[in-house]
Motif scaffolding. Structure first.
Motif, PDB file in Angstrom:
ATOM      1  N   VAL A  48      -9.233 -43.216  -1.741  1.00  0.00           N
ATOM      2  CA  VAL A  48     -10.597 -43.732  -1.646  1.00  0.00           C
ATOM      3  C   VAL A  48     -11.532 -42.922  -2.544  1.00  0.00           C
ATOM      4  CG1 VAL A  48     -12.586 -43.984  -0.104  1.00  0.00           C
ATOM      5  CG2 VAL A  48     -10.328 -44.716   0.651  1.00  0.00           C
ATOM      6  N   GLY A  49     -11.364 -41.579  -2.547  1.00  0.00           N
ATOM      7  CA  GLY A  49     -12.175 -40.746  -3.431  1.00  0.00           C
ATOM      8  C   GLY A  49     -11.943 -41.080  -4.897  1.00  0.00           C
ATOM      9  N   LEU A  50     -10.680 -41.303  -5.263  1.00  0.00           N
ATOM     10  CA  LEU A  50     -10.358 -41.665  -6.645  1.00  0.00           C
ATOM     11  C   LEU A  50     -10.981 -43.006  -7.018  1.00  0.00           C
ATOM     12  CD1 LEU A  50      -8.707 -41.090  -9.237  1.00  0.00           C
ATOM     13  CD2 LEU A  50      -6.792 -42.298  -8.157  1.00  0.00           C
ATOM     14  N   ILE A  51     -10.894 -43.975  -6.112  1.00  0.00           N
ATOM     15  CA  ILE A  51     -11.462 -45.297  -6.373  1.00  0.00           C
ATOM     16  C   ILE A  51     -12.976 -45.216  -6.501  1.00  0.00           C
ATOM     17  CG2 ILE A  51     -11.865 -47.569  -5.341  1.00  0.00           C
ATOM     18  CD1 ILE A  51      -9.042 -47.405  -4.176  1.00  0.00           C
ATOM     19  N   LEU A  52     -13.621 -44.452  -5.609  1.00  0.00           N
ATOM     20  CA  LEU A  52     -15.075 -44.309  -5.670  1.00  0.00           C
ATOM     21  C   LEU A  52     -15.520 -43.638  -6.962  1.00  0.00           C
ATOM     22  CD1 LEU A  52     -15.976 -43.252  -2.014  1.00  0.00           C
ATOM     23  CD2 LEU A  52     -16.849 -45.251  -3.215  1.00  0.00           C
ATOM     24  N   LEU A  53     -14.819 -42.566  -7.340  1.00  0.00           N
ATOM     25  CA  LEU A  53     -15.203 -41.832  -8.539  1.00  0.00           C
ATOM     26  C   LEU A  53     -15.036 -42.687  -9.787  1.00  0.00           C
ATOM     27  CD1 LEU A  53     -16.216 -39.123  -9.559  1.00  0.00           C
ATOM     28  CD2 LEU A  53     -13.851 -38.350  -9.716  1.00  0.00           C
ATOM     29  N   CYS A  54     -13.970 -43.463  -9.825  1.00  0.00           N
ATOM     30  CA  CYS A  54     -13.718 -44.290 -10.996  1.00  0.00           C
ATOM     31  C   CYS A  54     -14.503 -45.600 -10.973  1.00  0.00           C
ATOM     32  CB  CYS A  54     -12.223 -44.590 -11.110  1.00  0.00           C
ATOM     33  SG  CYS A  54     -11.204 -43.136 -11.497  1.00  0.00           S
ATOM     34  N   SER A  55     -14.993 -46.012  -9.792  1.00  0.00           N
ATOM     35  CA  SER A  55     -15.734 -47.269  -9.726  1.00  0.00           C
ATOM     36  C   SER A  55     -17.014 -47.199 -10.549  1.00  0.00           C
ATOM     37  CB  SER A  55     -16.051 -47.629  -8.272  1.00  0.00           C
ATOM     38  OG  SER A  55     -16.934 -46.675  -7.695  1.00  0.00           O
ATOM     39  N   ILE A  56     -17.666 -46.016 -10.557  1.00  0.00           N
ATOM     40  CA  ILE A  56     -18.872 -45.855 -11.377  1.00  0.00           C
ATOM     41  C   ILE A  56     -18.526 -46.068 -12.844  1.00  0.00           C
ATOM     42  CG2 ILE A  56     -20.732 -44.284 -12.021  1.00  0.00           C
ATOM     43  CD1 ILE A  56     -20.391 -42.874  -9.406  1.00  0.00           C
ATOM     44  N   SER A  57     -17.417 -45.468 -13.271  1.00  0.00           N
ATOM     45  CA  SER A  57     -17.004 -45.594 -14.666  1.00  0.00           C
ATOM     46  C   SER A  57     -16.567 -47.015 -14.990  1.00  0.00           C
ATOM     47  CB  SER A  57     -15.863 -44.618 -14.962  1.00  0.00           C
ATOM     48  OG  SER A  57     -16.260 -43.296 -14.675  1.00  0.00           O
ATOM     49  N   VAL A  58     -15.954 -47.690 -14.023  1.00  0.00           N
ATOM     50  CA  VAL A  58     -15.561 -49.085 -14.239  1.00  0.00           C
ATOM     51  C   VAL A  58     -16.796 -49.947 -14.484  1.00  0.00           C
ATOM     52  CG1 VAL A  58     -14.595 -51.128 -13.117  1.00  0.00           C
ATOM     53  CG2 VAL A  58     -13.387 -48.951 -12.980  1.00  0.00           C
ATOM     54  N   ILE A  59     -17.851 -49.721 -13.689  1.00  0.00           N
ATOM     55  CA  ILE A  59     -19.085 -50.482 -13.874  1.00  0.00           C
ATOM     56  C   ILE A  59     -19.685 -50.196 -15.247  1.00  0.00           C
ATOM     57  CG2 ILE A  59     -21.447 -50.784 -13.059  1.00  0.00           C
ATOM     58  CD1 ILE A  59     -19.340 -52.128 -11.340  1.00  0.00           C
ATOM     59  N   GLN A  60     -19.755 -48.908 -15.604  1.00  0.00           N
ATOM     60  CA  GLN A  60     -20.294 -48.542 -16.920  1.00  0.00           C
ATOM     61  C   GLN A  60     -19.458 -49.147 -18.036  1.00  0.00           C
ATOM     62  OE1 GLN A  60     -18.993 -46.224 -19.391  1.00  0.00           O
ATOM     63  NE2 GLN A  60     -20.788 -46.643 -20.668  1.00  0.00           N
ATOM     64  N   PHE A  61     -18.133 -49.076 -17.875  1.00  0.00           N
ATOM     65  CA  PHE A  61     -17.207 -49.604 -18.869  1.00  0.00           C
ATOM     66  C   PHE A  61     -17.390 -51.112 -19.018  1.00  0.00           C
ATOM     67  CE2 PHE A  61     -13.079 -50.678 -20.682  1.00  0.00           C
ATOM     68  CZ  PHE A  61     -12.856 -49.629 -21.541  1.00  0.00           C
ATOM     69  N   CYS A  62     -17.515 -51.810 -17.876  1.00  0.00           N
ATOM     70  CA  CYS A  62     -17.658 -53.267 -17.911  1.00  0.00           C
ATOM     71  C   CYS A  62     -19.021 -53.679 -18.457  1.00  0.00           C
ATOM     72  CB  CYS A  62     -17.461 -53.839 -16.510  1.00  0.00           C
ATOM     73  SG  CYS A  62     -15.772 -53.750 -15.890  1.00  0.00           S
ATOM     74  N   SER A  63     -20.077 -52.939 -18.082  1.00  0.00           N
ATOM     75  CA  SER A  63     -21.407 -53.295 -18.584  1.00  0.00           C
ATOM     76  C   SER A  63     -21.504 -53.117 -20.094  1.00  0.00           C
ATOM     77  CB  SER A  63     -22.470 -52.440 -17.893  1.00  0.00           C
ATOM     78  OG  SER A  63     -22.324 -51.071 -18.222  1.00  0.00           O
ATOM     79  N   THR A  64     -20.679 -52.206 -20.637  1.00  0.00           N
ATOM     80  CA  THR A  64     -20.642 -52.013 -22.093  1.00  0.00           C
ATOM     81  C   THR A  64     -19.710 -53.027 -22.754  1.00  0.00           C
ATOM     82  OG1 THR A  64     -21.066 -49.651 -21.807  1.00  0.00           O
ATOM     83  CG2 THR A  64     -20.199 -50.354 -23.928  1.00  0.00           C
ATOM     84  N   ALA A  65     -18.512 -53.172 -22.178  1.00  0.00           N
ATOM     85  CA  ALA A  65     -17.531 -54.091 -22.765  1.00  0.00           C
ATOM     86  C   ALA A  65     -17.997 -55.538 -22.689  1.00  0.00           C
ATOM     87  CB  ALA A  65     -16.182 -53.938 -22.063  1.00  0.00           C
ATOM     88  N   PHE A  66     -18.740 -55.873 -21.646  1.00  0.00           N
ATOM     89  CA  PHE A  66     -19.259 -57.229 -21.500  1.00  0.00           C
ATOM     90  C   PHE A  66     -20.776 -57.227 -21.674  1.00  0.00           C
ATOM     91  CE2 PHE A  66     -15.493 -57.355 -18.492  1.00  0.00           C
ATOM     92  CZ  PHE A  66     -14.640 -57.913 -19.430  1.00  0.00           C
ATOM     93  N   GLY A  67     -21.226 -56.486 -22.689  1.00  0.00           N
ATOM     94  CA  GLY A  67     -22.654 -56.345 -22.928  1.00  0.00           C
ATOM     95  C   GLY A  67     -23.340 -57.670 -23.209  1.00  0.00           C
ATOM     96  N   TYR A  68     -22.630 -58.587 -23.844  1.00  0.00           N
ATOM     97  CA  TYR A  68     -23.225 -59.895 -24.157  1.00  0.00           C
ATOM     98  C   TYR A  68     -23.439 -60.706 -22.889  1.00  0.00           C
ATOM     99  CZ  TYR A  68     -23.624 -64.614 -26.100  1.00  0.00           C
ATOM    100  OH  TYR A  68     -24.050 -65.884 -26.391  1.00  0.00           O
ATOM    101  N   TYR A  69     -22.465 -60.677 -21.981  1.00  0.00           N
ATOM    102  CA  TYR A  69     -22.557 -61.447 -20.741  1.00  0.00           C
ATOM    103  C   TYR A  69     -23.517 -60.790 -19.750  1.00  0.00           C
ATOM    104  CZ  TYR A  69     -21.072 -63.957 -16.532  1.00  0.00           C
ATOM    105  OH  TYR A  69     -21.042 -64.710 -15.388  1.00  0.00           O
ATOM    106  N   ALA A  70     -23.546 -59.436 -19.733  1.00  0.00           N
ATOM    107  CA  ALA A  70     -24.362 -58.704 -18.762  1.00  0.00           C
ATOM    108  C   ALA A  70     -25.682 -58.226 -19.354  1.00  0.00           C
ATOM    109  CB  ALA A  70     -23.571 -57.511 -18.221  1.00  0.00           C
TER     110      ALA A  70
END
Length: 510
Positions: free
Chosen positions: A427-449
């Motif tokens: 759960v700690g690993l998922i929580l810590l990486c979830s922030i990075s997943v959001i940042q990664f997705c907001s950048t990778a899908f910058g056109y959509y988001a």
């Protein structure tokens, strides 16, 4: 209620309730029988952590939907009844950071404490570790925020004289300015590079905490996610390739079972000796290394036992059991192929849209937009699925590296046999990486988001922070992600077909 999208609020409430119920279901079915009717605080932390992680992932699609809540407004947020997404982002990720760095470590220290000690002593010991962590984190955050807690925005000063609107408009690739036949007001259009300047301002402390937490998570995400994006589908495919082809004979079963029994006795002897060392207080570096090695051997032994049971089903429903085993491996093959398509799409999108400048194509961004045109939530659902897939890849990558590298503690998730410390770690690993997943997705899908609160936090503020911006300017995490995915693909091509065996790499200190 004006332009407010009431359906979005209803969907958000329903989804949050469903997420909570689903996480309780996971906890009940994955927990070890030894933890039944006890360890209530760690269980509460597990359900809360999983819910926060899932909600944070779903908030990005909600942010995209919230962007269109006031369609008649000049800009997003102009109407007073939109969801306060930026505030919600800050709250969720502050809670995320508190869980990762304070509450989950406390729960793990308390749960893993010496059972011979009283509850008060275990709480005291856990608090000492957590208080030390709090002091160190507060000092580091305070010093860094005071010294470099600023954002540097590069802006270009543009100015132009005014002119009357012409009676006719004459535009071309070589003439893009307003003016008459002889005078054109092109001062702003023809501004040179010397007009660029840097606008510096101090970011808010909550945003800075989110930024530094994102950096820590991005390092783990690049490693575990890069490995996991390849090993998640390939592991399923090669599991089908290594499947038992037929039921073995009884004599073969007895032979294999005898070998596994010998190995089990060796591991029990090693575990007893390590437990004796722990009681004597001689827990050094070698002891911890041996504990991790024994945990690794035990996990591989359990997998061998399970494989043996598959190859020689017993009981009155042996034929049914074998048929279900065959169907299970076929399902792994299908899921592996589908997962491989998603993984290839992810890596290709990162290369096409993020690593190549200018981007060759919007790729998945355009796919989500077209899906939204088919049905309002179809693109959002696909967007959420790709984000969740990255989280599953992180967990898969952590498991693979834990089995290959002894210095990484193994915390497997098993149906009906998962201890609370393993739950808390994942759960700690998922929580810590979830922030990075959001940042990664907001950048990778910058056109959509685009024009969302998430992109404002993770796409502008984070990428302009002093000292940190260079990691994003040169796409360090994206390059590491793609490189590790390629190395993992090479590894599976060379060794993925081999059957995993126990190694016996542990030496007792005595």
């Amino acid at each position: 209620m004006g332009d407010f999208n009431l359906a979005l609020v209803i969907v958000a409430i329903v989804v949050c309730v469903l997420v909570f119920i689903f996480n309780v279901y996971l906890l009940v079915n994955y927990q070890h029988p030894d933890d039944a009717n006890q360890a209530y605080f760690p269980k509460f932390v597990v359900v809360l952590g999983l819910s926060i992680a899932a909600i944070s992932i779903l908030m990005l699609p909600a942010d995209v939907a919230n962007r269109s809540a006031c369609q008649n407004s000049i800009y997003n947020g102009a109407c007073n009844l939109t969801l306060p997404m930026k505030t919600l982002w800050i709250i969720v990720y502050i809670v995320d950071a508190v869980l990762v760095f304070f509450i989950i470590p406390f729960a793990m220290f308390y749960y893993e404490g010496d059972q011979d000690k009283s509850i008060g002593k275990r709480i005291k010991s856990a608090l000492l570790w957590v208080v030390t962590t709090v002091i160190v984190c507060a000092l580091v955050l305070g010093i860094l925020y005071g010294l470099v807690g600023k954002v540097d925005f590069t802006v270009q000063h543009l100015s132009s004289a005014t002119t009357n609107f012409p009676t006719t408009w004459d535009y071309s690739s070589s003439l893009q300015c307003i003016g008459g036949a002889s005078v054109y007001q092109c001062s702003a259009y023809l501004a040179n590079a010397s007009s660029q300047t840097t606008w510096t301002m101090r970011t808010t402390f909550p945003e800075y905490v989110v930024a530094l937490t994102t950096i820590v998570g991005s390092v783990l995400f690049a490693i575990f996610g890069g490995v996991g994006i390849a090993c998640l589908p390939l592991g399923l495919i090669f599991s089908f390739i290594r499947r038992p082809k037929a039921v073995i004979t009884r004599s073969q079963y007895i032979k294999e079972a005898t070998e596994l029994a010998k190995k089990a006795k060796e591991l029990k002897k090693a575990a007893d000796a390590l437990h004796q060392e722990e009681r004597s207080g001689s827990k050094g570096r070698k002891w911890r290394k041996n504990v991790k090695a024994v945990e690794k051997e035990l996990l591989l032994l359990e997998e061998d036992v399970k494989a043996l049971e598959e190859m020689y089903p017993q009981g009155e429903k042996a034929e049914t059991s074998w048929a279900l085993t065959v169907i299970g491996y076929l399902a792994k093959l299908v899921l592996g192929i589908l997962g491989l398509i998603v993984s290839v799409a992810w890596v290709a999108h990162i290369v096409i849209y993020s690593l190549i400048s200018p981007p060759l194509s919007p790729f998945l961004n355009e796919v989500f937009v077209k899906l939204d045109s088919v049905w309002g939530l179809l693109g959002t659902a696909a967007f959420a699925f790709f984000c969740f897939y990255l989280l599953m890849a992180v967990v898969a990558g952590a498991m693979m590296l834990g089995l290959r590298l002894v210095f990484i503690t193994i915390h497997p998730m098993k149906w009906g046999a998962t201890l609370m410390n393993s739950f808390l770690f994942n759960v700690g690993l998922i929580l810590l990486c979830s922030i990075s997943v959001i940042q990664f997705c907001s950048t990778a899908f910058g056109y959509y988001a685009q024009a969302t609160s998430a992109q404002e936090i993770f796409g502008h503020t984070l990428q302009s922070l002093r000292g940190i911006k260079y990691l994003y300017m040169y796409n360090v995490f994206q390059i590491a992600f793609v490189a590790l995915a390629g190395l993992t693909l090479v590894y599976y091509a060379a060794f993925g077909w081999r059957k995993k065996r126990t190694t016996g790499r542990f030496q007792l200190s005595n």
